[in-house]
Structures are given as C-alpha cells and as structure tokens.
Write an enzyme that holds these catalytic residues in place. Structure first.
Site, mmCIF file in Angstrom:
data_model
loop_
_atom_site.group_PDB
_atom_site.id
_atom_site.type_symbol
_atom_site.label_atom_id
_atom_site.label_comp_id
_atom_site.label_asym_id
_atom_site.label_seq_id
_atom_site.Cartn_x
_atom_site.Cartn_y
_atom_site.Cartn_z
ATOM 1 C CE LYS A 1 -2.172 2.916 3.308
ATOM 2 N NZ LYS A 1 -1.301 3.409 4.357
ATOM 3 C CG ASN A 2 2.322 2.933 3.453
ATOM 4 O OD1 ASN A 2 1.186 3.346 3.185
ATOM 5 N ND2 ASN A 2 2.715 2.697 4.700
ATOM 6 C CB CYS B 1 -4.528 6.892 9.846
ATOM 7 S SG CYS B 1 -5.132 5.420 9.035
ATOM 8 N NE ARG C 1 0.420 10.597 9.742
ATOM 9 C CZ ARG C 1 -0.077 9.640 8.970
ATOM 10 N NH1 ARG C 1 -1.357 9.352 9.025
ATOM 11 N NH2 ARG C 1 0.699 8.967 8.130
ATOM 12 C CG ASP D 1 2.708 1.585 9.273
ATOM 13 O OD1 ASP D 1 2.379 2.561 9.961
ATOM 14 O OD2 ASP D 1 3.135 1.700 8.101
ATOM 15 N NE ARG E 1 -7.213 5.321 4.228
ATOM 16 C CZ ARG E 1 -6.245 5.603 5.098
ATOM 17 N NH1 ARG E 1 -6.500 5.724 6.361
ATOM 18 N NH2 ARG E 1 -5.013 5.801 4.674
HETATM 19 N N1 EPU Z 1 7.340 14.323 10.354
HETATM 20 C C1 EPU Z 1 7.584 15.653 10.611
HETATM 21 N N2 EPU Z 1 7.617 16.519 9.545
HETATM 22 C C2 EPU Z 1 7.411 16.109 8.270
HETATM 23 C C3 EPU Z 1 7.160 14.752 8.009
HETATM 24 C C4 EPU Z 1 7.135 13.883 9.090
HETATM 25 O O1 EPU Z 1 7.756 16.060 11.749
HETATM 26 O O2 EPU Z 1 7.451 16.944 7.360
HETATM 27 C C5 EPU Z 1 7.321 13.360 11.486
HETATM 28 C C6 EPU Z 1 5.969 12.669 11.638
HETATM 29 O O3 EPU Z 1 5.082 13.418 12.415
HETATM 30 C C7 EPU Z 1 6.366 11.347 12.276
HETATM 31 C C8 EPU Z 1 7.733 11.060 11.653
HETATM 32 O O4 EPU Z 1 8.219 12.308 11.172
HETATM 33 O O5 EPU Z 1 6.516 11.494 13.654
HETATM 34 C C9 EPU Z 1 7.732 10.049 10.527
HETATM 35 O O6 EPU Z 1 6.755 10.410 9.551
HETATM 36 P P1 EPU Z 1 6.849 9.996 8.014
HETATM 37 O O7 EPU Z 1 6.896 11.247 7.198
HETATM 38 O O8 EPU Z 1 7.948 9.008 7.834
HETATM 39 O O9 EPU Z 1 5.461 9.309 7.808
HETATM 40 P P2 EPU Z 1 4.533 9.430 6.555
HETATM 41 O O10 EPU Z 1 5.357 9.491 5.320
HETATM 42 O O11 EPU Z 1 3.518 10.481 6.761
HETATM 43 C C10 EPU Z 1 4.441 6.866 6.105
HETATM 44 C C11 EPU Z 1 3.348 5.866 5.963
HETATM 45 C C12 EPU Z 1 2.736 5.558 7.309
HETATM 46 C C13 EPU Z 1 3.849 5.080 8.241
HETATM 47 C C14 EPU Z 1 4.980 6.107 8.309
HETATM 48 C C15 EPU Z 1 6.168 5.666 9.120
HETATM 49 C C16 EPU Z 1 2.509 6.378 3.787
HETATM 50 C C17 EPU Z 1 1.406 6.926 2.972
HETATM 51 N N3 EPU Z 1 2.325 6.390 5.088
HETATM 52 O O12 EPU Z 1 3.813 8.037 6.627
HETATM 53 O O13 EPU Z 1 1.814 4.519 7.090
HETATM 54 O O14 EPU Z 1 3.313 4.894 9.520
HETATM 55 O O15 EPU Z 1 5.446 6.393 6.972
HETATM 56 O O16 EPU Z 1 6.718 4.529 8.574
HETATM 57 O O17 EPU Z 1 3.495 5.905 3.267
HETATM 58 C C18 EPU Z 1 -0.020 3.174 7.576
HETATM 59 O O18 EPU Z 1 0.287 2.500 6.589
HETATM 60 O O19 EPU Z 1 -0.910 2.803 8.410
HETATM 61 C C19 EPU Z 1 0.648 4.441 7.786
HETATM 62 C C20 EPU Z 1 0.175 5.371 8.613
#
Ligand code: EPU
Length: 431
Positions: free
Chosen positions: A22-23, A116, A121, A305, A397
C-alpha cells in the site's frame, strides 16, 4: 456502511498470498504524472486508497484502466488542475501529488492531506524540500499552493527522517535542473520501490535505501512497466495472526528481510517462525507466549505500522510487556477497544503497558484508523465469542480483501450492514 464480525478461537492454517505494498502504491501512482507516455504497474493492491488516487488522476485528465491488479496510466493529457478539496482529503498520501505535479507543471494546489488520525502529522520537511528546489509555498484556506519558475537541484538535510518527505522531494527533483542531494533520508523499502519506478522512467537516482540520495535531474521521463514490492505490513499482520492462532500458516510473497525486526520479536516471544526464500511459515507457540519490550523505529527498526497489531498478540503473553511508539506517540486509539475486550493494558506517554495473559471476550468495538482495525481483527480472532468491528472503511483503505484472505485460512469472519442506530452513531461521530 458495514461492520466486520469475527468468531474467535479457531485454528488458522493454509496459505495466504500477500498483495502489493500500500505505501508504495500510493506513491507510485502519483509518480506516473511525471511521465510523458503510459506507465503500467503490476500487482497493485485492490484497496480504497488506490481507487481514490485513480479518481484524483482521472480528475486531472489521466486515462486509467485497472484490471486484475494491473494499472495502466496514460498521463499525456493531464493538466495542472487545482485539487483543494474533495478526494484529496480522504488520504494522507495525496501529499505526493504536490511533488509530482510540481515536478511536471511547476505548480500545484493540493488540499492538506487527510488519512489516519495518529496525532499531529506535519509536512514541514516536505515543504522545506520544495522551497529548497525553488518553489514558493503558501498555505491558503487549508490548501497548499506551490509555484516555481523553474526547479533547481539543491542539498536538503531532513531534520526528521521522513518517508513522505524523502519520496516527495525525489518526485519534485527528478525533472529539476542539476543535482539534488537528500541527506538524512528515510531508508524504507517503499522508497527504493519508488526510485526503481522513476529510474525505469528514465530518472537518474543513486543511493535510495541509504540515508543519502542523489538525484541528477533529466528533462523528460517516459512510460515503463513496473512490478510493485509485496506489502511488508500486510505480511507482518498475517505473521502476527499466525503467532496468535496459526498452525503452519504459510505467508507467501514476502521479502523476509523486510520483516526481520518482526521475525526476531516473534521468535523472542516463543512463536515458531520458519523463514524461506519468499515465504514464511508461522505457528502458535506450543507453550505460553513470553512477554516482550518493543520500540518502534524508522526502518530497519520495528515498524510503527505493526505496533497496533502486535499489541493484540502481547495481550496473550505471560507477564508485563511494554510497547513504545517513537514515531507516532499518540497511535493508541486501539487500546480502549482492546480493554473493552478484556485486555489488561494502559497507556503512559508514548508507551502501552500490558500484563497478561488476558482472556479476551468478543465485544462491539470500533476501528478508528487502519492499523487499529488490524489490531482489533487479531484480537477478534483470539477472543472467545463474537467481535463486531465498526469502522471497516478504515481497514478497506489498506488491506486487500482481508475478509476473503482470512476465510481462506479457516477464520469465521463475515460482514453485515450496520443497523440504523449504528449508522446514526457513526454519522454523529463524523460531525
Ligand atoms: N514528520 C515531521 N515533519 C514532516 C514529516 C514527518 O515532523 O514533514 C514526522 C511525523 O510526524 C512522524 C515522523 O516524522 O513522527 C515520521 O513520519 P513519516 O513522514 O515518515 O510518515 P509518513 O510518510 O507520513 C508513512 C506511511 C505511514 C507510516 C509512516 C512511518 C505512507 C502513505 N504512510 O507516513 O503509514 O506509519 O510512513 O513509517 O506511506 C499506515 O500505513 O498505516 C501508515 C500510517
């Protein structure tokens, strides 16, 4: 609107086929905007996040067909249409439209992402990257406006290791002028998958999967055919199911290296895990499960996750277990629901503290987010009696045909329409 019902306590065996990640999918689909001829992606999961993204790409002029998990996207007639509202709000990954549209059109208007609810975030690191490449970024009435005369490669150090920011900056940089260097980049397998697609499209990317990624900009990108990687979180969810209720449960289409941190934890807890080349066989421990301490970390650490799904298994371990989420400190909405089912667990700060084993009983519970849903499904498979899980749309989702896959390994699971009063309750909560 439906709910998922599970009669727990049955032994699960046979084999389950893991779908595409998915991701990865939610980044690969927006990446196709950058090509100037059709892109084919094989083995995409059939989940609602994929359907939402296809709808968004159609809205901006993409021609899309999706059959038998193969998606063909013709991006030639796409335009830089603003997407401030509507479907963009439905999924967090709509932020990848920012990087991809900025990269192709040098402008984009994208509503702030939904997805979610795991606490705050922010996307400040994505924006910092776009600005470093030369874009002007403003937030106007809940939508992000990005504009650039031209995009120029830059050196970007991420203050927080972020999967989303790393991918989004790659998307914006592949057609920029000159070299972009992303330092302190995230190393998740999904990043390598996106870099592989972009490379097949003609991009020049080095270092994906390490913490320094170098992108040399090219003028144009072309179509290609790409096979997505298997979903390590879906694989991990079924491994946990195997450790909870499995007898030789075979999980097929896995890259074992992607789930090493979970394999190690399950072995430590006493589950029987046998790792093959692209399959993993899991059985419930013959004795009692041992307690464990778990801390989520960026890849290759234990994935956030899988924190919620593993918590359900930890309710069955003897003694005290502690599971700490260092990535999303508020990802604990499943805990109250697990307590309703009889788990002995409390949240302190970023940690859930469990004492077990607890005899779980079926109950009416609600999935508030995708992985909370997976956690309740696992609890339902363990529990005595029938568990009713509302909020199934969150599970849909991200898990491809979860109910059918569970039925295929012997679970008693089915869907029923929500009763009128449950629909009213659910609508009230959404207000
Ligand atoms: N963060 C910041 N600033 C940013 C971006 C992130 O402070 O600009 C912080 C976030 O708040 C968090 C950490 O950095 O504490 C890591 O966030 P990341 O950006 O890596 O997460 P994401 O890209 O928003 C993806 C997955 C999530 C998964 C996380 C961590 C997707 C669409 N989502 O989210 O997946 O939990 O990486 O591995 O790829 C899920 O599949 O259930 C899911 C939520």
């Amino acid at each position: 609107m439906e709910k998922l019902l599970i009669e727990g306590g049955h032994i699960l065996s046979g084999s389950v086929q893991v779908s595409g990640a998915k991701n990865s999918a939610v980044a690969l689909i927006p990446a196709t905007i950058l090509a100037d001829s059709p892109v084919t992606i094989d083995q995409l999961p059939d989940i609602s996040d994929v359907q939402t993204l296809c709808r968004l790409l159609r809205e901006i002029g993409g021609k899309i067909t999706f059959h038998d998990n193969t998606l063909i996207i013709d991006p030639r007639e796409m335009v830089d249409m603003p997407l401030p509202n509507g479907s963009v709000k439905k999924l967090r990954a709509s932020y990848y439209l920012m990087g991809a549209m900025l990269g192709r059109f040098h402008k984009a208007v994208i509503g702030l992402p939904g997805g979610c609810n795991l606490g705050p975030r922010p996307i400040d690191q994505h924006i910092k990257g776009f600005e470093a490449l030369g874009a002007k970024v403003t937030n106007e009435r809940g939508a992000i406006y990005l504009r650039a005369k031209e995009l120029r490669g830059a050196r970007i150090y991420l203050d927080v290791v972020s999967v989303g920011a790393t991918i989004n900056i790659m998307l914006a940089a592949v057609r920029a002028k000159g070299q972009t260097v992303i330092e302190n980049a995230a190393k998740e397998p999904e990043i390598i998958d996106v870099a592989t697609l972009l490379t097949s499209m003609g991009a020049k990317i080095k270092g994906a999967g390490t913490d320094v990624i170098r992108v040399d900009g090219v003028d144009t990108l072309h179509g290609c055919r790409h096979m997505i990687i298997p979903d390590r979180i879906e694989a991990g969810t079924f491994m946990i199911i195997g450790a909870a209720e499995g007898r030789e449960l075979l999980i097929d289409n896995v890259i074992p290296q992607h789930v090493e941190s979970l394999t190690a934890k399950l072995l430590e807890m006493g589950a029987d895990v046998q790792v093959g080349e692209d399959q993993i066989l899991v059985s419930k421990s013959r004795g009692s499960l041992k307690s464990a301490d778990v801390k989520t970390l960026v890849y290759p650490g234990f994935p956030t996750d899988l924190q919620q799904p593993l918590t359900s298994l930890l309710t069955q371990a003897v003694g005290t277990s502690i599971i700490t989420d260092t990535i999303y400190g508020a990802r604990f909405k499943h805990i109250d629901e697990l307590r309703r089912m009889g788990a002995s667990v409390k949240v302190e700060g970023r940690s859930a503290i469990l004492s077990g084993p607890a005899g779980l009983e079926g109950a009416r519970v609600k999935a508030t987010d995708l992985r909370a849903g997976a956690s309740l499904v696992i609890a339902g498979l363990i529990a005595d009696g029938i568990t009713e899980i509302a909020g199934v749309e969150h599970i849909d989702r991200g898990y491809d045909h979860l109910m059918e896959k569970l039925q295929g390994i012997g679970a008693y699971v089915w869907r029923e329409p929500l009763l009128d009063e449950e629909v009213r309750e659910s609508l009230k909560e959404q207000e």
